[in-house]
Write an enzyme that holds these catalytic residues in place. Structure first.
Site, mmCIF file in Angstrom:
data_model
loop_
_atom_site.group_PDB
_atom_site.id
_atom_site.type_symbol
_atom_site.label_atom_id
_atom_site.label_comp_id
_atom_site.label_asym_id
_atom_site.label_seq_id
_atom_site.Cartn_x
_atom_site.Cartn_y
_atom_site.Cartn_z
ATOM 1 N N ARG B 16 46.429 39.787 49.270
ATOM 2 C CA ARG B 16 47.154 38.515 49.354
ATOM 3 C C ARG B 16 48.651 38.665 49.036
ATOM 4 N NH1 ARG B 16 44.219 34.638 45.668
ATOM 5 N NH2 ARG B 16 43.952 36.631 44.600
ATOM 6 N N ASN B 34 41.985 33.638 49.445
ATOM 7 C CA ASN B 34 40.650 34.259 49.519
ATOM 8 C C ASN B 34 39.644 33.176 49.832
ATOM 9 O OD1 ASN B 34 41.451 36.828 48.887
ATOM 10 N ND2 ASN B 34 40.962 36.647 46.710
#
Ligand SMILES: [Fe+3]
Ligand SMILES: [Mg+2]
Ligand SMILES: [Zn+2]
Ligand SMILES: [Zn+2]
Lengths: 344, 753
Positions: B16, B34
């Protein structure tokens, strides 16, 4: 599917086979505290124990005995490891047409010798002669009775803990109990092999013997919590049955297990494991820790001079674990029937 | 706008923040988060093609992108690019990454005197450091790792929470102020900090044996001089088994061994496995790898290794796992029982023991010998496979768990015949992994061998959980392990190894199996000629017994004249003859190679797994020759209702093609005794066997797969491939380390059968 040799070979497969076909039908049959499903050495009723066993051995006369000595001692031993005194016995024979009378006489001499020695009464029997290729097959059933040595033993055990059984059971082992083996292992199996084809220059005799003659002395000391006679499948099978039925693990030190040097050497060359090989005059027992030394002394005094404390029961694991002479630990699995290679 | 869903290893690997930095640099607007199902969801406003290209090219080293899904969605209003909180319910399988070797950025900092982590052995970042070895439970967060004993200092805190920092949310972050430390225990004294490492390096250079606690357990380090190594061999009771070495860098490795491009790529990857390389001079490193033309080499992978080499004079050190033979590697102070000269230990707990992985190239094919550090717990897709647990066989063991169509193969567990390994490693691994991923198995798979501890364990567990137990035949499991990797349900399989319990109660090990789940066909269509293992396992230990059996089959016992002197005390060929019939029958190819090793007087006693065959392989020299394998057809029980035994299992008879070997071996022996070279005989044997198997499989219109330990042999598979293409395992070991994975694959077919 066909019945395989392993299904009757006294190991893990036979247990599975019996469970599937016999225990499933009659498992809960019982007259006293012991049911068929318990698969103990004998079962009980009205203060007696009762057992039966068949004998097939080739050759029928071997170093140190014959099928006659096996038939008497084997069944008597299944009674004795319950703590029962052998009391009455039957003898049934299936003989192949053409069997030598002189050999038959030798076998009957052995029957007579051990029946007398044990002071057991052979009170019924049966004989068939057949043309099937069987040489000779014997079956004996036996009845054993309560006795003061057994009662004393159980009262001693009860000084240490609860013991909810009227006989010495194979499920009676608990954490901390010492494991005693009454003498050198694997003699019988090796003697039989030597009596067959192998031309090995060593003198090993079958250990066939009625264990009651010394078990009685041990019971009189007291503290025995579990007993088995390590016949087919040897010590490995007996220890695994004790462990599994009692719900404990067993820890054994290999170097304390009594084995004759010549037996060791023979097994070493043939790649056999003496711990999985049959005995016919030995007992493996669990004894409350405090009484173990005294029981051991009694066994020595009763002529079992190689008797030894070989380990103890534990709750740390549920397997039978052997610490080898070089200090590694391995699991002693319940034998199947024949030794199977496992090394990759 | 576009919604991009990325599947693969994308959680817990710094994915990320990477996406965040990428999007920022491209001036995109949107978000990344996520999902609860183990994927990453990205929304961006434009430039989607370039974004995805850079996503794939610049991803963090351990991230793996398996699938990218793009979908156009209605415009949403975003002023900026943000990392959103993880969404959705918990579900799916989200595991920590494997342990990762020191990355190049951290390496630079490690030797930068101005950096606050200068020479600090626990330097790491989002892209590198201990992962699986420190994981206690899920989710993979710092408080669920053994780093939870080291609260972050202010400076580390700042890095940990700064999205633009390369240590953003790195669970293994540490510094000299707040992190774990090394100390050296030597001569009754304790030396702390950097001095501990410097002193350890000196001691190693002086010829001492030093235990070193690393990422996955303790190693023993010492110099590679013969006298020192032999001392270590005495101490460990490992007279011949090769030790792995660690080399300062690739340049020094090249001086002593051949390194191909493929090998270089693997050796320098984040996995940093021990790689079996060909020695330049077979007599070098004699004590390290006696009578072998190969040597297992790895490069430094933890910061400690780099610091150590910074102070070491030696370019190579023995780096072998610290354990007694057959036992698990030590991860704690138990290591003191080895009575080494010094102990370099640290205070970060190792929760999961992980051995070094071992690989070997055969041609351009990478074979995994031991799948552990760097691989575990990476999942392998097994779509459609029922949730279950497979417990493996005995040696080189691993376990495999299947959940939601994904397989997790455990780290290398090793020899489960050893009680310590069985009790403290195997059982614990079963516990750990089932709890870790919260598995509720619907079945258990184990080997067919009745005496394996893993079999008995599986029997108990299946009774306890009241779920079915399937005993998968060993070689079918080997075959299934390749089929599972490829997702195929039919194959013709060559399975060659040392020992596997067969459906007929004999020992298999040189088989051709036909597997077709669609048709329900499971056949043993080919095998080696049967011979006997005189004395069972003893024949494995002393290969002369196997040579005897083969010559017995060939009726050429006369060739053994002159070999009496290689018998052990108490043995004689007469004794072998008299109880030859009691030996259990086998078709093991491993044993055939052992016998040839004894025939060529290369090895008469096996002190470690595979020794006679490995030493045999070391003498092989290819040359032009022709061999004509003799193959007979026999009819015997060989058609099975299933590849495993359960209640309804049954067997029928069918035609089996048998590769005759005994006459050929006898002829080889005759040639050898008449003066033919070992290298040529050894090669001819490999060629004969390979052609025999090729001959059988080439008639089938099925993909050809091969598995089993003999596939590690450098000649066998390439020789078969002169005739047909073969798939060998790529994701798991083709040896028994991969057996559990093959066992697990039956979960795909349980419903259809
Ligand atoms: Fe195998
Ligand atoms: Mg009995
Ligand atoms: Zn890094
Ligand atoms: Zn810090």
């Amino acid at each position: 599917m066909l019945i395989r040799r392993e299904d009757g070979a006294g190991g893990k497969y036979m247990a599975e086979f019996l469970k599937k076909h016999i225990i499933s039908r009659f498992g809960d049959n019982r007259l006293g505290e012991i049911s068929l499903a318990d698969m103990d050495d004998s079962s009980d009723f009205d203060g007696y124990v009762f057992t039966t066993d068949s004998y097939v051995v080739s050759p029928p006369i071997f170093r140190g005995g014959s099928i006659g000595s096996l038939a008497v001692c084997g069944t008597a031993n299944d009674l004795a490891v319950m703590g029962a005194k052998p009391y009455a016995m039957s003898l049934a024979l299936i003989i192949q047409e053409g069997f030598k009378v002189s050999d038959f006489e030798k076998i009957m001499n052995d029957v007579e010798r051990w029946v007398k020695e044990l002071d057991v009464k052979l009170i019924t029997g049966d004989t068939k002669v057949v043309s099937a290729n069987v040489e000779i097959i014997a079956n004996t059933s036996g009845i054993g009775i309560r006795n003061s040595a057994l009662d004393h033993n159980i009262s001693v055990v009860k000084e240490y803990r609860d013991y909810p059984y009227n006989w010495v059971r194979d499920c009676g082992l608990r954490e901390g109990d010492a494991i005693i083996v009454s003498g050198c292992v694997a003699d019988h199996a090796v003697a039989i092999m030597l009596s067959r084809e192998f031309d090995f220059d060593i003198d090993v005799q079958s250990d066939v013997y009625p264990v009651w003659l010394f078990v009685k002395e041990a019971l009189e000391v007291g503290g025995i919590t579990a007993m088995k006679d390590p016949t087919r499948g040897g010590l490995a099978n007996a220890l695994n049955e004790l462990a599994e039925k009692s719900g404990v693990g067993i820890y054994i030190e290999e170097e304390r297990i009594p084995i004759r040097e010549e037996v060791k050497g023979f097994c070493e060359v043939l790649g056999l494991d003496p711990l999985s090989m049959a005995n016919e005059g030995k007992v493996v027992m669990g004894v409350v820790e405090d009484m173990a030394e005294d029981v051991l002394k009694a066994l020595h005094k009763a002529g079992q001079k190689y008797a030894e404390i070989i380990g103890y029961a534990t709750s740390e694991f549920e397997e039978v674990v052997v610490e080898t002479e070089i200090g590694t630990k391995k699991v002693l699995p319940p034998p199947t029937a024949d030794p199977i290679p496992r090394v990759c | 706008m576009y919604r991009i869903t990325v599947r693969g290893i994308v959680q817990g690997v710094g994915f990320r923040p990477f996406v965040y930095r990428l999007a920022k640099s491209m001036n995109l607007k949107g978000y990344v988060k996520n999902t609860g199902t183990g994927c990453v969801e990205i929304v961006i406003d434009r430039n989607v093609d370039e974004f995805i290209r850079r996503l794939k090219e610049e991803k963090p080293p351990i991230a793996e992108i398996h699938e990218v899904e793009v979908e156009e969605i209605p415009d949403l209003n975003f002023n900026d690019f943000v990392i959103e909180k993880s969404g959705g319910k918990k579900g799916g399988l989200s595991l920590p990454p494997p342990d990762v070797a020191l990355c190049k950025f951290c390496l630079k900092e490690l030797f930068d005197p101005k950096n606050r982590r200068y020479l600090y052995p626990f330097i790491s970042c989002t892209d590198c450091g201990p992962r699986f070895s420190v994981a206690i439970k899920l989710p993979y967060d710092r408080e669920n790792t053994t780093f939870n004993e080291f609260p972050l200092c202010d400076e580390c805190q700042k890095e940990y929470w700064n999205v633009l920092d390369r240590r953003y949310y790195a669970q293994s972050i540490a510094c000299p102020k707040c992190g774990p430390q090394y100390e050296l225990i030597y001569g009754g004294r304790i030396i702390k900090g950097l001095d501990a490492i410097i002193r350890a390096a000196e001691l190693i250079d002086e010829g001492r044996m030093v235990a070193i606690k690393g990422i996955g357990g303790y190693h023993i380090a010492c110099i590679t001089d013969d006298d020192v190594v032999f001392k270590l061999r005495d101490k460990l009771g490992r007279p011949q088994q090769p030790f792995a070495i660690m080399a300062r860098n690739l340049e020094v490795v090249r001086k002593v061994a051949y390194v191909s491009e493929d090998e270089e790529r693997e050796m320098t990857s984040y996995i940093r496995p021990i790689t079996v390389l060909k020695k330049r001079n077979p007599n070098e490193f004699f004590a390290v790898a006696p009578y072998l033309n190969t040597i297992g080499v790895m490069l430094p992978y933890s910061p400690l290794h780099y610091i150590l080499f910074n102070y070491l004079k030696s370019d190579f050190i023995v780096m072998t796992s610290a354990n007694k033979p057959g036992e698990p590697m030590y991860i704690d102070d138990g290591v003191f029982s080895l009575e080494l000269d010094a102990y370099l230990r640290h205070n970060l707990k190792i929760h999961n023991r992980v051995d070094d992985s071992v690989i070997k190239f055969v041609g351009r094919r990478r074979l995994i010998i031991r799948r552990s550090r760097g691989f575990v717990p990476k999942v392998i897709e097994l779509k459609g496979c029922l949730d279950g647990l497979a417990v493996g066989a005995e040696l080189y063991n691993s376990i495999t768990l299947v959940k939601d169509g994904k397989a997790i193969v455990s780290q290398y567990i090793g020899n489960t015949a050893n009680f310590k390994t069985f009790n403290e490693f195997f059982k614990r691994a079963v516990d750990f992994f089932t709890n870790f991923i919260d598995l509720k198995p619907k079945y258990i798979a184990c080997d067919l061998h009745p005496l394996y501890n893993t079999t008995n364990f599986a029997e108990r567990l299946s009774r306890k959980l009241n779920i079915p137990l399937y005993k998968v035949q060993h070689h079918f499991a080997h075959a299934l392990s390749v089929m599972a990797e490829r997702g195929i349900d039919k194959a013709i399989a060559i399975t060659v190894d040392g020992v596997g319990y067969g459906f007929d109660g004999t020992i298999w090990g040189g088989e051709v199996l036909l597997i077709d789940f669609e048709r329900g066909t499971f056949k043993r269509v080919g095998r080696l000629e049967r011979f006997r293992l005189i004395g069972g396992d003893l024949a494995t230990k002393y290969p002369l017994r196997v040579l005897f059996s083969l010559l017995y089959n060939a009726k050429r016992l006369d060739l053994l004249d002159g070999y009496e002197k290689y018998l052990r005390k108490g043995e004689s060929f007469e004794i072998f003859e008299s109880f030859h019939e009691t030996g259990i029958a086998t078709t093991s190819m491993g044993r055939v190679l052992d016998a040839v090793s004894a025939m060529l007087k290369i090895c008469f006693e096996r002190t470690y797994e595979g020794e006679p065959a490995m030493k045999l392989e070391s003498v092989v020299e290819p040359f032009e020759c022709e061999v004509k394998p003799r193959i007979d057809v026999v009819r015997e029980d060989s058609v099975y209702s299933k590849p495993y035994v359960d209640e309804e299992f049954n067997v029928k008879s069918g035609d089996v093609r048998v590769i005759r070997i005994s006459d050929f071996i006898a002829n080889c022996m005759e040639e050898y005794l008449e003066g033919e070279s070992k290298s040529k005989i050894a090669y001819k044997v490999m060629k004969y066997l390979a052609e025999g198997f090729a001959e059988i499989v080439k008639d089938y219109n099925y993909p050809v797969v091969a598995s089993g330990g003999v596939c590690f042999n450098s000649y066998f598979i390439p020789l078969i491939e002169e005739h047909v293409d073969v798939y060998v395992n790529e994701k798991v070991a083709c040896g028994d380390n991969g057996i559990s994975f093959g066992q697990a694959y039956i979960g795909k077919f349980l419903n259809n059968l």
